[in-house]
Design an enzyme around this catalytic site. Sequence first.
Site, PDB file in Angstrom:
ATOM      1  N   HIS A  78       2.491 -11.602   4.608  1.00 48.41           N
ATOM      2  CA  HIS A  78       2.167 -12.531   3.531  1.00 48.41           C
ATOM      3  C   HIS A  78       3.075 -13.749   3.680  1.00 48.41           C
ATOM      4  O   HIS A  78       4.299 -13.586   3.767  1.00 48.41           O
ATOM      5  CB  HIS A  78       2.409 -11.876   2.175  1.00 48.41           C
ATOM      6  CG  HIS A  78       1.485 -10.735   1.883  1.00 48.41           C
ATOM      7  ND1 HIS A  78       1.517 -10.054   0.681  1.00 48.41           N
ATOM      8  CD2 HIS A  78       0.493 -10.154   2.617  1.00 48.41           C
ATOM      9  CE1 HIS A  78       0.592  -9.119   0.686  1.00 48.41           C
ATOM     10  NE2 HIS A  78      -0.038  -9.153   1.864  1.00 48.41           N
TER      11      HIS A  78
ATOM     12  N   HIS B  59      -9.036  -7.782   6.517  1.00 44.37           N
ATOM     13  CA  HIS B  59      -8.795  -6.754   5.512  1.00 44.37           C
ATOM     14  C   HIS B  59     -10.062  -6.661   4.675  1.00 44.37           C
ATOM     15  O   HIS B  59     -10.434  -7.630   3.993  1.00 44.37           O
ATOM     16  CB  HIS B  59      -7.618  -7.129   4.617  1.00 44.37           C
ATOM     17  CG  HIS B  59      -6.286  -6.918   5.247  1.00 44.37           C
ATOM     18  ND1 HIS B  59      -5.137  -7.524   4.778  1.00 44.37           N
ATOM     19  CD2 HIS B  59      -5.904  -6.156   6.298  1.00 44.37           C
ATOM     20  CE1 HIS B  59      -4.113  -7.147   5.523  1.00 44.37           C
ATOM     21  NE2 HIS B  59      -4.555  -6.329   6.452  1.00 44.37           N
TER      22      HIS B  59
ATOM     23  N   HIS C 172      -8.712 -11.192  -1.314  1.00 43.54           N
ATOM     24  CA  HIS C 172      -7.863 -12.354  -1.556  1.00 43.54           C
ATOM     25  C   HIS C 172      -8.662 -13.659  -1.563  1.00 43.54           C
ATOM     26  O   HIS C 172      -8.477 -14.493  -2.455  1.00 43.54           O
ATOM     27  CB  HIS C 172      -6.762 -12.432  -0.509  1.00 43.54           C
ATOM     28  CG  HIS C 172      -5.760 -11.331  -0.599  1.00 43.54           C
ATOM     29  ND1 HIS C 172      -4.693 -11.213   0.265  1.00 43.54           N
ATOM     30  CD2 HIS C 172      -5.651 -10.275  -1.461  1.00 43.54           C
ATOM     31  CE1 HIS C 172      -3.976 -10.149  -0.059  1.00 43.54           C
ATOM     32  NE2 HIS C 172      -4.545  -9.563  -1.094  1.00 43.54           N
TER      33      HIS C 172
ATOM     34  N   TYR D   4       6.306  -5.921   1.809  1.00 39.72           N
ATOM     35  CA  TYR D   4       6.043  -6.904   0.756  1.00 39.72           C
ATOM     36  C   TYR D   4       7.305  -7.671   0.362  1.00 39.72           C
ATOM     37  O   TYR D   4       7.221  -8.772  -0.202  1.00 39.72           O
ATOM     38  CB  TYR D   4       5.478  -6.211  -0.483  1.00 39.72           C
ATOM     39  CG  TYR D   4       4.116  -5.596  -0.302  1.00 39.72           C
ATOM     40  CD1 TYR D   4       3.103  -6.285   0.354  1.00 39.72           C
ATOM     41  CD2 TYR D   4       3.835  -4.324  -0.791  1.00 39.72           C
ATOM     42  CE1 TYR D   4       1.846  -5.722   0.519  1.00 39.72           C
ATOM     43  CE2 TYR D   4       2.584  -3.754  -0.637  1.00 39.72           C
ATOM     44  CZ  TYR D   4       1.593  -4.451   0.023  1.00 39.72           C
ATOM     45  OH  TYR D   4       0.358  -3.892   0.178  1.00 39.72           O
TER      46      TYR D   4
ATOM     47  N   ARG E 251       8.355  -1.621   0.107  1.00 38.20           N
ATOM     48  CA  ARG E 251       9.188  -2.167  -0.973  1.00 38.20           C
ATOM     49  C   ARG E 251      10.674  -2.123  -0.634  1.00 38.20           C
ATOM     50  O   ARG E 251      11.523  -2.317  -1.488  1.00 38.20           O
ATOM     51  CB  ARG E 251       8.955  -1.386  -2.272  1.00 38.20           C
ATOM     52  CG  ARG E 251       7.518  -1.372  -2.738  1.00 38.20           C
ATOM     53  CD  ARG E 251       7.081  -2.733  -3.242  1.00 38.20           C
ATOM     54  NE  ARG E 251       5.679  -2.730  -3.694  1.00 38.20           N
ATOM     55  CZ  ARG E 251       5.019  -3.803  -4.057  1.00 38.20           C
ATOM     56  NH1 ARG E 251       5.616  -4.980  -4.031  1.00 38.20           N
ATOM     57  NH2 ARG E 251       3.765  -3.731  -4.437  1.00 38.20           N
TER      58      ARG E 251
ATOM     59  N   ASP F 149      -8.359 -11.613   4.232  1.00 38.78           N
ATOM     60  CA  ASP F 149      -8.534 -10.526   3.269  1.00 38.78           C
ATOM     61  C   ASP F 149      -9.687 -10.883   2.343  1.00 38.78           C
ATOM     62  O   ASP F 149      -9.644 -11.901   1.646  1.00 38.78           O
ATOM     63  CB  ASP F 149      -7.240 -10.327   2.469  1.00 38.78           C
ATOM     64  CG  ASP F 149      -7.293  -9.112   1.561  1.00 38.78           C
ATOM     65  OD1 ASP F 149      -8.198  -9.047   0.708  1.00 38.78           O
ATOM     66  OD2 ASP F 149      -6.411  -8.241   1.689  1.00 38.78           O
TER      67      ASP F 149
ATOM     68  N   GLU G  69      -8.079  -1.564   2.888  1.00 38.84           N
ATOM     69  CA  GLU G  69      -6.883  -1.426   2.061  1.00 38.84           C
ATOM     70  C   GLU G  69      -7.298  -1.054   0.633  1.00 38.84           C
ATOM     71  O   GLU G  69      -6.650  -1.439  -0.334  1.00 38.84           O
ATOM     72  CB  GLU G  69      -6.101  -2.736   2.016  1.00 38.84           C
ATOM     73  CG  GLU G  69      -5.503  -3.179   3.324  1.00 38.84           C
ATOM     74  CD  GLU G  69      -4.728  -4.469   3.152  1.00 38.84           C
ATOM     75  OE1 GLU G  69      -3.640  -4.569   3.719  1.00 38.84           O
ATOM     76  OE2 GLU G  69      -5.214  -5.376   2.435  1.00 38.84           O
TER      77      GLU G  69
ATOM     78  N   HIS H 127       1.880  -4.191   9.445  1.00 42.97           N
ATOM     79  CA  HIS H 127       2.017  -5.029   8.255  1.00 42.97           C
ATOM     80  C   HIS H 127       3.482  -5.105   7.871  1.00 42.97           C
ATOM     81  O   HIS H 127       4.156  -4.083   7.719  1.00 42.97           O
ATOM     82  CB  HIS H 127       1.205  -4.428   7.099  1.00 42.97           C
ATOM     83  CG  HIS H 127       0.880  -5.391   6.002  1.00 42.97           C
ATOM     84  ND1 HIS H 127       1.855  -6.105   5.316  1.00 42.97           N
ATOM     85  CD2 HIS H 127      -0.310  -5.771   5.456  1.00 42.97           C
ATOM     86  CE1 HIS H 127       1.270  -6.867   4.409  1.00 42.97           C
ATOM     87  NE2 HIS H 127      -0.033  -6.688   4.464  1.00 42.97           N
TER      88      HIS H 127
ATOM     89  N   GLU I 146      -1.653 -14.013   6.506  1.00 38.49           N
ATOM     90  CA  GLU I 146      -2.722 -13.437   5.689  1.00 38.49           C
ATOM     91  C   GLU I 146      -3.191 -14.438   4.638  1.00 38.49           C
ATOM     92  O   GLU I 146      -2.379 -15.120   4.010  1.00 38.49           O
ATOM     93  CB  GLU I 146      -2.234 -12.155   5.008  1.00 38.49           C
ATOM     94  CG  GLU I 146      -3.313 -11.463   4.200  1.00 38.49           C
ATOM     95  CD  GLU I 146      -2.917 -10.081   3.720  1.00 38.49           C
ATOM     96  OE1 GLU I 146      -3.540  -9.589   2.766  1.00 38.49           O
ATOM     97  OE2 GLU I 146      -1.973  -9.502   4.304  1.00 38.49           O
TER      98      GLU I 146
ATOM     99  N   ASP J  27      -5.698 -10.643  -7.240  1.00 37.87           N
ATOM    100  CA  ASP J  27      -5.367  -9.742  -6.139  1.00 37.87           C
ATOM    101  C   ASP J  27      -5.329  -8.282  -6.584  1.00 37.87           C
ATOM    102  O   ASP J  27      -4.289  -7.622  -6.544  1.00 37.87           O
ATOM    103  CB  ASP J  27      -4.035 -10.135  -5.490  1.00 37.87           C
ATOM    104  CG  ASP J  27      -3.714  -9.271  -4.255  1.00 37.87           C
ATOM    105  OD1 ASP J  27      -4.598  -8.539  -3.794  1.00 37.87           O
ATOM    106  OD2 ASP J  27      -2.564  -9.335  -3.771  1.00 37.87           O
TER     107      ASP J  27
ATOM    108  N   HIS K 298      -7.382  -4.941  -5.516  1.00 35.16           N
ATOM    109  CA  HIS K 298      -8.361  -4.376  -4.599  1.00 35.16           C
ATOM    110  C   HIS K 298      -9.200  -3.295  -5.286  1.00 35.16           C
ATOM    111  O   HIS K 298      -8.704  -2.561  -6.137  1.00 35.16           O
ATOM    112  CB  HIS K 298      -7.674  -3.760  -3.387  1.00 35.16           C
ATOM    113  CG  HIS K 298      -6.933  -4.745  -2.547  1.00 35.16           C
ATOM    114  ND1 HIS K 298      -6.410  -4.432  -1.312  1.00 35.16           N
ATOM    115  CD2 HIS K 298      -6.621  -6.048  -2.742  1.00 35.16           C
ATOM    116  CE1 HIS K 298      -5.811  -5.481  -0.798  1.00 35.16           C
ATOM    117  NE2 HIS K 298      -5.922  -6.475  -1.663  1.00 35.16           N
TER     118      HIS K 298
END
Length: 282
Positions: A112, A216, A184, A75, A42, A181, A261, A72, A147, A229, A231
């Site tokens: 992403h 993923h 996703h 975000y 973040r 994913d 994840e 990764h 992704e 989205d 998980h």
Amino acid sequence: MNGKAMFSIGCHLSVSKGFMAMGRDALAIDADTFQFFTRNPRGSKAKDIDPADIAAFLQFAADHHFAPLLAHAPYTLNPCSADPKTREFALATMQDDLARLELLPGNLYNFHPGSHVGQGEAAGIALITAQLNAVLTPQQTTTVLLETMAGKGSEVGRSFQELRRILDGVVLQDKMGICLDTCHVHDAGYDIVDDLDGVLTEFDAVIGLGRLRAIHLNDSLNPRGSRKDRHARIGHGHIGVEAIARIINHPRLRHLPFLLETPNELPGYAEEIALLRRLYRD
């Protein structure tokens, strides 16, 4: 690893402890790969690199036959933002990440694609491809992965066709791949529970399964097509254990690295990895 090198399974670990620590954590839960954020997911600050830690980990990974790692991007990276400063941050972050990853040659970098925030899908795709063409170099050893996205809000990458359009604009095609994913694509509307073969046939026709470099592996808290989205742990969602077992054993997928994840800490990941190893057919 432990005679099971064909099935590469890992989870998300914290890079703040260093690569050797992540490697030991992975080994302790019977994983032979792992995913990590290149920096605060973040934020923008990246952990300083310790050359000794990297060197020790590279030997450790070779000794224990680790599959490729998956880095990764944070975000906060949005290369198709309407805000020029946000796009500049995305460009600088990705350039720095890829430069640092050359200390771990031959691995994977996932991001992403971003949200076009009202500019429209075509404008978003053009901005994403422009960034990729600005950061990719012929010399890099890292493969950059787009992704698959769930389709919430103005996300780009909710369909295989959108991902194909991004790839079509990239000059250095050999540096690109896809991370699928499971949560996703399920939330985006693809029926991986009852028609996995059909979904993979479509993926192959649109993108090409040769582009698929990592998965993923997540269950989903929401029904197919929800575009949410969220998980879930393996077997605790709408995809379910039986469908997950078909995914990891599918002849066109089973050779890929699978990264969990799911909402877990290390003991929970250990339980899921043990379950998945039991479900995998040698």
